[in-house]
Design an enzyme around this catalytic site. Structure first.
Site, PDB file in Angstrom:
ATOM      1  N   HIS A  53      -0.715   7.125   7.957  1.00  0.00           N
ATOM      2  CA  HIS A  53       0.039   8.138   7.213  1.00  0.00           C
ATOM      3  C   HIS A  53      -0.767   9.422   7.031  1.00  0.00           C
ATOM      4  CE1 HIS A  53       3.719   6.086   6.082  1.00  0.00           C
ATOM      5  NE2 HIS A  53       3.029   5.009   5.714  1.00  0.00           N
ATOM      6  N   GLY A  71       0.841  -1.190   0.000  1.00  0.00           N
ATOM      7  CA  GLY A  71       0.000   0.000   0.000  1.00  0.00           C
ATOM      8  C   GLY A  71       0.870   1.230   0.000  1.00  0.00           C
ATOM      9  N   CYS A 118       7.966  -0.212   5.886  1.00  0.00           N
ATOM     10  CA  CYS A 118       7.342   0.937   5.228  1.00  0.00           C
ATOM     11  C   CYS A 118       8.298   1.491   4.178  1.00  0.00           C
ATOM     12  CB  CYS A 118       7.031   2.004   6.275  1.00  0.00           C
ATOM     13  SG  CYS A 118       6.206   3.475   5.645  1.00  0.00           S
ATOM     14  N   LEU A 119       7.721   1.892   3.066  1.00  0.00           N
ATOM     15  CA  LEU A 119       8.524   2.504   2.001  1.00  0.00           C
ATOM     16  C   LEU A 119       9.203   3.793   2.482  1.00  0.00           C
ATOM     17  CD1 LEU A 119       6.024   2.009  -0.956  1.00  0.00           C
ATOM     18  CD2 LEU A 119       8.077   0.665  -0.476  1.00  0.00           C
ATOM     19  N   GLN A 155       3.088  10.060   1.277  1.00  0.00           N
ATOM     20  CA  GLN A 155       4.391   9.433   1.034  1.00  0.00           C
ATOM     21  C   GLN A 155       5.014   9.877  -0.282  1.00  0.00           C
ATOM     22  OE1 GLN A 155       2.838   5.303   2.139  1.00  0.00           O
ATOM     23  NE2 GLN A 155       5.022   5.217   2.644  1.00  0.00           N
ATOM     24  N   HIS A 167      -2.191   0.738   8.808  1.00  0.00           N
ATOM     25  CA  HIS A 167      -0.861   1.282   8.496  1.00  0.00           C
ATOM     26  C   HIS A 167      -0.982   2.453   7.522  1.00  0.00           C
ATOM     27  CE1 HIS A 167       3.562   0.859   7.590  1.00  0.00           C
ATOM     28  NE2 HIS A 167       3.144   1.505   6.516  1.00  0.00           N
ATOM     29  N   GLU A 168      -1.741   2.255   6.444  1.00  0.00           N
ATOM     30  CA  GLU A 168      -1.844   3.314   5.429  1.00  0.00           C
ATOM     31  C   GLU A 168      -2.591   4.536   5.951  1.00  0.00           C
ATOM     32  OE1 GLU A 168       0.115   3.202   3.034  1.00  0.00           O
ATOM     33  OE2 GLU A 168       0.570   1.083   3.219  1.00  0.00           O
TER      34      GLU A 168
END
Length: 177
Positions: free
Chosen positions: A146, A47, A100-101, A52, A142-143
């Site tokens: 953000h 995701g 995480c990215l 981000q 998680h997403e």
């Protein structure tokens, strides 16, 4: 459309509360979603959230098919979710490893609700309302974090369960989520 650079932990945009989307089905929204999809696919993510890639709007995408990176995880349908609201459906929480990215090369053991309801809208402004559990619930939480300026390390209870992939999982090839 294009693969965009992913902001890393420490960038002030990642600490902001994202603004709600006010207009649906616009060329700008569709272009943002395509860039997010291209970026997530290029990096093999589960995701990604608009902040981000530097756009402080309440937009997340996620989805996991059969993936060798998540061999035990159930599939999560590809979803484009705008202006999400989460409602835990239980007090039960479970710890699970997350990456995480925006925090490349690291993993941490993060507590998440095991079951939740999420509501929001698709890109055309149609309502989405789902109750999910397991890995699907973890990915959504998680997403959506953000969008509130929260990165997963902020949720770790014991920093002894946070570190670099190669130190935590020697000999395993892990890619950031």
């Amino acid at each position: 459309m294009s693969v965009r650079p992913v902001l890393r932990m420490g960038d002030p945009v990642l600490l902001q509360v994202a603004k709600p989307v006010e207009r649906f089905d616009t060329p700008e929204l569709h272009a943002l979603l395509q860039d997010m999809k291209d970026t997530m696919a290029a990096l093999n993510g589960a995701g990604i959230a608009a902040p981000q890639i530097g756009t402080s709007l309440q937009v997340v995408i996620f989805g996991v098919g059969k993936n060798p990176r998540y061999p035990q995880a159930e599939e999560v349908p590809y979803t484009e979710l705008i202006n999400p609201v989460l409602e835990p459906q239980t007090d039960a929480m479970e710890e699970g490893w997350e990456g995480c990215l925006s925090v490349p090369g690291m993993r941490g053991l993060v507590p998440r609700y095991t079951k939740l309801r999420y509501r929001g809208f698709d890109p055309k402004g149609q309502p989405i309302d789902r109750t999910v559990d397991g890995f699907h619930a973890r990915v959504v939480q998680h997403e959506v974090d953000h969008l509130h300026g929260i990165l997963y390390p902020m949720r770790i209870r014991d920093l002894r369960s946070f570190g670099f992939n190669e130190a935590l999982f020697p000999g395993q090839q892990l890619v950031d989520d």
